[in-house]
Design a protein around this motif. Structure first.
Motif, PDB file in Angstrom:
ATOM      1  N   CYS A 175     -10.546  -5.526   2.706  1.00 59.82           N
ATOM      2  CA  CYS A 175      -9.981  -4.188   2.773  1.00 59.82           C
ATOM      3  C   CYS A 175      -8.687  -4.228   3.580  1.00 59.82           C
ATOM      4  O   CYS A 175      -8.600  -4.944   4.586  1.00 59.82           O
ATOM      5  N   PRO A 176      -7.650  -3.481   3.175  1.00 55.29           N
ATOM      6  CA  PRO A 176      -6.392  -3.483   3.931  1.00 55.29           C
ATOM      7  C   PRO A 176      -6.575  -2.909   5.335  1.00 55.29           C
ATOM      8  O   PRO A 176      -7.575  -2.264   5.650  1.00 55.29           O
ATOM      9  N   GLY A 177      -5.571  -3.115   6.167  1.00 62.24           N
ATOM     10  CA  GLY A 177      -5.595  -2.550   7.511  1.00 62.24           C
ATOM     11  C   GLY A 177      -6.636  -3.229   8.379  1.00 62.24           C
ATOM     12  O   GLY A 177      -6.901  -4.424   8.261  1.00 62.24           O
ATOM     13  N   ASN A 178      -7.274  -2.450   9.270  1.00 64.14           N
ATOM     14  CA  ASN A 178      -8.229  -3.040  10.202  1.00 64.14           C
ATOM     15  C   ASN A 178      -9.682  -2.799   9.814  1.00 64.14           C
ATOM     16  O   ASN A 178     -10.580  -2.976  10.624  1.00 64.14           O
ATOM     17  N   CYS A 179      -9.930  -2.397   8.569  1.00 58.74           N
ATOM     18  CA  CYS A 179     -11.308  -2.259   8.088  1.00 58.74           C
ATOM     19  C   CYS A 179     -11.908  -3.658   7.937  1.00 58.74           C
ATOM     20  O   CYS A 179     -11.305  -4.533   7.308  1.00 58.74           O
ATOM     21  N   PRO A 180     -13.107  -3.912   8.481  1.00 59.38           N
ATOM     22  CA  PRO A 180     -13.677  -5.262   8.440  1.00 59.38           C
ATOM     23  C   PRO A 180     -14.401  -5.592   7.137  1.00 59.38           C
ATOM     24  O   PRO A 180     -14.861  -6.730   6.966  1.00 59.38           O
ATOM     25  N   ASN A 181     -14.517  -4.643   6.228  1.00 56.69           N
ATOM     26  CA  ASN A 181     -15.323  -4.842   5.027  1.00 56.69           C
ATOM     27  C   ASN A 181     -14.546  -5.526   3.907  1.00 56.69           C
ATOM     28  O   ASN A 181     -13.322  -5.642   3.944  1.00 56.69           O
ATOM     29  N   ARG A 182     -15.289  -5.926   2.901  1.00 53.90           N
ATOM     30  CA  ARG A 182     -14.715  -6.469   1.674  1.00 53.90           C
ATOM     31  C   ARG A 182     -15.135  -5.580   0.512  1.00 53.90           C
ATOM     32  O   ARG A 182     -16.226  -5.023   0.500  1.00 53.90           O
ATOM     33  N   GLY A 183     -14.260  -5.484  -0.483  1.00 53.89           N
ATOM     34  CA  GLY A 183     -14.616  -4.786  -1.706  1.00 53.89           C
ATOM     35  C   GLY A 183     -14.785  -3.290  -1.575  1.00 53.89           C
ATOM     36  O   GLY A 183     -15.453  -2.658  -2.391  1.00 53.89           O
ATOM     37  N   CYS A 184     -14.174  -2.670  -0.543  1.00 52.05           N
ATOM     38  CA  CYS A 184     -14.184  -1.208  -0.453  1.00 52.05           C
ATOM     39  C   CYS A 184     -13.414  -0.620  -1.631  1.00 52.05           C
ATOM     40  O   CYS A 184     -12.573  -1.279  -2.247  1.00 52.05           O
ATOM     41  N   LEU A 185     -13.671   0.646  -1.912  1.00 50.31           N
ATOM     42  CA  LEU A 185     -12.895   1.334  -2.936  1.00 50.31           C
ATOM     43  C   LEU A 185     -11.406   1.216  -2.640  1.00 50.31           C
ATOM     44  O   LEU A 185     -10.592   0.995  -3.545  1.00 50.31           O
ATOM     45  N   GLU A 186     -11.031   1.329  -1.364  1.00 47.88           N
ATOM     46  CA  GLU A 186      -9.628   1.219  -0.973  1.00 47.88           C
ATOM     47  C   GLU A 186      -9.064  -0.165  -1.257  1.00 47.88           C
ATOM     48  O   GLU A 186      -7.879  -0.311  -1.566  1.00 47.88           O
ATOM     49  N   ALA A 187      -9.900  -1.191  -1.158  1.00 48.99           N
ATOM     50  CA  ALA A 187      -9.446  -2.553  -1.423  1.00 48.99           C
ATOM     51  C   ALA A 187      -9.229  -2.804  -2.905  1.00 48.99           C
ATOM     52  O   ALA A 187      -8.591  -3.793  -3.282  1.00 48.99           O
ATOM     53  N   LEU A 188      -9.752  -1.906  -3.746  1.00 54.32           N
ATOM     54  CA  LEU A 188      -9.704  -2.121  -5.185  1.00 54.32           C
ATOM     55  C   LEU A 188      -8.698  -1.243  -5.913  1.00 54.32           C
ATOM     56  O   LEU A 188      -8.170  -1.648  -6.954  1.00 54.32           O
ATOM     57  N   CYS A 189      -8.413  -0.035  -5.397  1.00 53.48           N
ATOM     58  CA  CYS A 189      -7.584   0.867  -6.204  1.00 53.48           C
ATOM     59  C   CYS A 189      -6.575   1.686  -5.404  1.00 53.48           C
ATOM     60  O   CYS A 189      -6.080   2.696  -5.887  1.00 53.48           O
ATOM     61  N   SER A 190      -6.235   1.260  -4.193  1.00 53.47           N
ATOM     62  CA  SER A 190      -5.218   1.965  -3.409  1.00 53.47           C
ATOM     63  C   SER A 190      -3.824   1.466  -3.774  1.00 53.47           C
ATOM     64  O   SER A 190      -3.654   0.502  -4.533  1.00 53.47           O
ATOM     65  N   GLY A 191      -2.806   2.108  -3.200  1.00 53.70           N
ATOM     66  CA  GLY A 191      -1.442   1.643  -3.394  1.00 53.70           C
ATOM     67  C   GLY A 191      -1.259   0.224  -2.888  1.00 53.70           C
ATOM     68  O   GLY A 191      -0.567  -0.595  -3.512  1.00 53.70           O
ATOM     69  N   GLN A 192      -1.886  -0.091  -1.753  1.00 52.99           N
ATOM     70  CA  GLN A 192      -1.799  -1.451  -1.220  1.00 52.99           C
ATOM     71  C   GLN A 192      -2.472  -2.455  -2.147  1.00 52.99           C
ATOM     72  O   GLN A 192      -1.982  -3.575  -2.333  1.00 52.99           O
ATOM     73  N   ALA A 193      -3.600  -2.060  -2.742  1.00 50.29           N
ATOM     74  CA  ALA A 193      -4.292  -2.950  -3.674  1.00 50.29           C
ATOM     75  C   ALA A 193      -3.446  -3.187  -4.925  1.00 50.29           C
ATOM     76  O   ALA A 193      -3.378  -4.314  -5.446  1.00 50.29           O
ATOM     77  N   LEU A 194      -2.794  -2.132  -5.400  1.00 54.81           N
ATOM     78  CA  LEU A 194      -1.925  -2.270  -6.567  1.00 54.81           C
ATOM     79  C   LEU A 194      -0.780  -3.235  -6.279  1.00 54.81           C
ATOM     80  O   LEU A 194      -0.460  -4.107  -7.100  1.00 54.81           O
ATOM     81  N   ALA A 195      -0.165  -3.097  -5.096  1.00 50.44           N
ATOM     82  CA  ALA A 195       0.929  -3.994  -4.728  1.00 50.44           C
ATOM     83  C   ALA A 195       0.440  -5.436  -4.611  1.00 50.44           C
ATOM     84  O   ALA A 195       1.125  -6.380  -5.042  1.00 50.44           O
ATOM     85  N   ARG A 196      -0.749  -5.620  -4.033  1.00 51.26           N
ATOM     86  CA  ARG A 196      -1.317  -6.967  -3.893  1.00 51.26           C
ATOM     87  C   ARG A 196      -1.544  -7.610  -5.258  1.00 51.26           C
ATOM     88  O   ARG A 196      -1.143  -8.750  -5.512  1.00 51.26           O
ATOM     89  N   ASP A 197      -2.188  -6.864  -6.158  1.00 54.35           N
ATOM     90  CA  ASP A 197      -2.510  -7.413  -7.474  1.00 54.35           C
ATOM     91  C   ASP A 197      -1.253  -7.647  -8.306  1.00 54.35           C
ATOM     92  O   ASP A 197      -1.155  -8.640  -9.042  1.00 54.35           O
ATOM     93  N   ALA A 198      -0.284  -6.731  -8.192  1.00 47.59           N
ATOM     94  CA  ALA A 198       0.966  -6.913  -8.929  1.00 47.59           C
ATOM     95  C   ALA A 198       1.708  -8.153  -8.434  1.00 47.59           C
ATOM     96  O   ALA A 198       2.276  -8.917  -9.228  1.00 47.59           O
ATOM     97  N   GLY A 199       1.701  -8.364  -7.112  1.00 46.75           N
ATOM     98  CA  GLY A 199       2.346  -9.548  -6.556  1.00 46.75           C
ATOM     99  C   GLY A 199       1.692 -10.831  -7.034  1.00 46.75           C
ATOM    100  O   GLY A 199       2.377 -11.819  -7.348  1.00 46.75           O
TER     101      GLY A 199
END
Length: 213
Positions: A175-199
């Protein structure tokens, strides 16, 4: 009795995101004008100063507001006006409501940004207010707001609608930022996730149109 024709008081609403701060002068349900500035996330004081500057800038264009409402992408102790934790902006532990009220000289109301958005959608829904609503906000991160019987649902600790940090895939991306989890909704479909996958796609296909952007 007051004058029924007197205008409603001017208030300022502020949406604080991990990328930008948007402040709007509002009278009743009409947004009169807005200002936008990038969010400086270098430290907490920079975030507060950015909010203060945005509010002051829009106030100078119209009139001093009677109150300021602020939505932040953070977990909030609503009663105390304090940020409990924050993934995308560095304000954890800050008493934002009191600090900003002192800076601005007016009453400040603070809540999670998705709670604010959900309550606004419920109140201003076409056909009249609705009693029950679930909302997801998509931006730098993913927020969630729940309205039940016309009231924001907060849960026992105030974190009842942190839908962006529900784990969808325990073996998914961090998960982006300081969230310690993996596979959160935010890690899959946020703006940061989109930028990561596009890169990643651009790196894998260097001759693609995506890589050329």
């Amino acid at each position: 009795m007051g004058d029924a024709t007197s205008p409603e008081p001017l208030v300022v609403g502020v949406d604080v995101g991990g990328t930008k701060i948007v402040a709007g002068a509002v009278r009743g349900t009409e947004v009169i004008e807005t200002v936008e500035r990038p969010t400086d996330v270098s430290n907490a004081d920079a975030v507060l100063s950015g909010i203060q500057t945005a509010v002051q800038e829009i106030s100078e264009r119209d009139e001093p507001p009677s109150a300021v409402g602020i939505g932040v992408p953070s977990q909030i102790d609503f009663a105390a006006g304090r940020v409990l934790s924050s993934v995308n902006i560095p304000v954890a532990g800050v008493h934002l409501r009191n600090d900003l009220s002192a800076r601005l000289g007016v009453a400040v109301y603070l809540d999670n940004d998705a709670n604010c958005a959900a309550l606004a959608e419920a109140e201003l829904a076409e056909g009249g207010p609705v009693g029950h609503l679930v909302m997801l906000t998509l931006g730098t991160g993913v927020g969630g707001g729940v309205v039940i019987d016309g009231r924001v649902f907060r849960g026992a600790t105030g974190l009842g609608a942190e839908l962006g940090h529900l784990v969808i895939d325990s073996e998914g991306p961090e998960c982006p930022g300081n969230c310690p989890n993996r596979g959160c909704l935010e890690a899959l479909c946020s703006g940061q996730a989109l930028a990561r996958d596009a890169g990643a796609l651009a790196a894998a296909e260097p001759d693609s149109r995506l890589a050329g952007l």
